[in-house]
Design an enzyme around this catalytic site. Structure first.
Site, PDB file in Angstrom:
ATOM      1  N   HIS A  51      -0.424  -1.589  11.829  1.00  0.00           N
ATOM      2  CA  HIS A  51       0.733  -0.814  11.743  1.00  0.00           C
ATOM      3  C   HIS A  51       0.653   0.139  13.344  1.00  0.00           C
ATOM      4  O   HIS A  51      -0.110   0.440  13.743  1.00  0.00           O
ATOM      5  CB  HIS A  51       0.575   0.356  10.663  1.00  0.00           C
ATOM      6  CG  HIS A  51       1.845   1.020  10.413  1.00  0.00           C
ATOM      7  ND1 HIS A  51       2.018   1.994  11.296  1.00  0.00           N
ATOM      8  CD2 HIS A  51       2.830   0.779   9.406  1.00  0.00           C
ATOM      9  CE1 HIS A  51       3.365   2.449  10.886  1.00  0.00           C
ATOM     10  NE2 HIS A  51       3.738   1.931   9.865  1.00  0.00           N
ATOM     11  N   GLU A  74       8.759  -4.038  12.745  1.00  0.00           N
ATOM     12  CA  GLU A  74       9.001  -2.543  12.457  1.00  0.00           C
ATOM     13  C   GLU A  74       9.380  -2.054  14.095  1.00  0.00           C
ATOM     14  O   GLU A  74       8.420  -2.028  14.639  1.00  0.00           O
ATOM     15  CB  GLU A  74       7.894  -1.765  12.046  1.00  0.00           C
ATOM     16  CG  GLU A  74       7.695  -2.361  10.351  1.00  0.00           C
ATOM     17  CD  GLU A  74       6.929  -1.006   9.872  1.00  0.00           C
ATOM     18  OE1 GLU A  74       7.515  -0.458   9.091  1.00  0.00           O
ATOM     19  OE2 GLU A  74       5.816  -0.509  10.359  1.00  0.00           O
TER      20      GLU A  74
END
Ligand code: PGA
Length: 239
Positions: free
Chosen positions: A87, A159
């Site tokens: 992430h 993302e």
């Protein structure tokens, strides 16, 4: 079946988790694959048959000497199915490198847990038209050591970093184009395909519009997954 993953990050107290679970009970759609990645300390609370269990992180070595980390073996023993890897918050704030990410993916594969590898460009990279290059570099650095079958079993979460928590999302056309680019890179280098999610400011308000994008396999949701009714509305507003 679409895959929808909630990333609670470092949020919610024990009391809030209890209320959250109570609100979800019996209300989660069964025609979607719904995964919740709670804060690590609450993994036990989500051992229900309503949702699948996901982890936000995993230790980079197997059982043993790594204070403060949780091993893939331990996650497996709790019934964890999926694990977020790479992430942008961990890459940027904790200096998580591609080498560490590769070690973590290996641990997950050894324990039958599906990695959800997060990739995405910054605002600056986007403005310099470097998105495709950044994605290709991230994918190659993280995937080169894995077999075609392993890659096929993974999930990629695209993302855009500038979209996370900002309320801004790329247009449907842009998302569709970027997802095709990711698919093309995976096909070109590894001769396979895998599921691809979109993440970044997904909410109950924009999900109907995002659902028009044909080449998406699902979503990774942060902020909008923290409130049970917003999360249920988001799921219910999907096709
Ligand atoms: P957001 O976060 O939905 O709050 O933008 C997504 C994520 O960081 O995974």
């Amino acid at each position: 079946m679409k895959l929808v993953v909630a990333n609670h990050k470092m949020n919610l107290s024990q009391q809030e988790i209890e209320a959250y679970l109570f609100s979800l009970r019996g209300k989660v759609r069964k025609d979607l694959e719904v995964v919740i990645c709670p804060c690590m300390i609450y993994l036990n609370c989500f051992q229900t048959n309503e949702v699948l269990l996901g982890s936000q992180n995993v230790g980079s070595i197997s059982t043993g000497t790594l204070t403060g980390e949780v091993s893939a073996e331990q996650l497996k023993s709790l019934g964890v199915h999926y694990c977020l890897i790479g992430h942008s918050e961990r890459r940027q704030k904790l200096n998580e490198t591609n080498e560490l990410i590769v070690d973590k993916i290996k641990q997950l594969f050894q324990n039958g847990i599906t990695p959800i590898l997060c990739i995405g460009e910054t605002k600056e990279q986007r403005e310099l038209h470097k998105t495709d290059l950044v994605l290709e570099k991230e994918l190659r650095s993280c995937l080169n050591e894995f077999s075609k079958d392993e890659i096929n079993g993974m999930v990629i979460a695209y993302e855009p970093i500038w979209s996370i928590g900002s309320g801004l999302t790329p247009s449907n056309q842009e998302i569709k184009r970027t997802i095709s680019v990711i698919k093309e890179i995976i096909d070109r280098y590894y001769g396979t395909t895998c599921r691809i999610l979109y993440g970044g400011s997904v909410s109950s308000r924009n999900i109907e519009e995002l659902e028009k994008i044909e080449n998406l396999d699902g979503y990774l949701v942060g902020g909008a997954s923290l409130d049970a009714s917003e999360w249920l509305n988001l799921l219910n507003n999907m096709k």
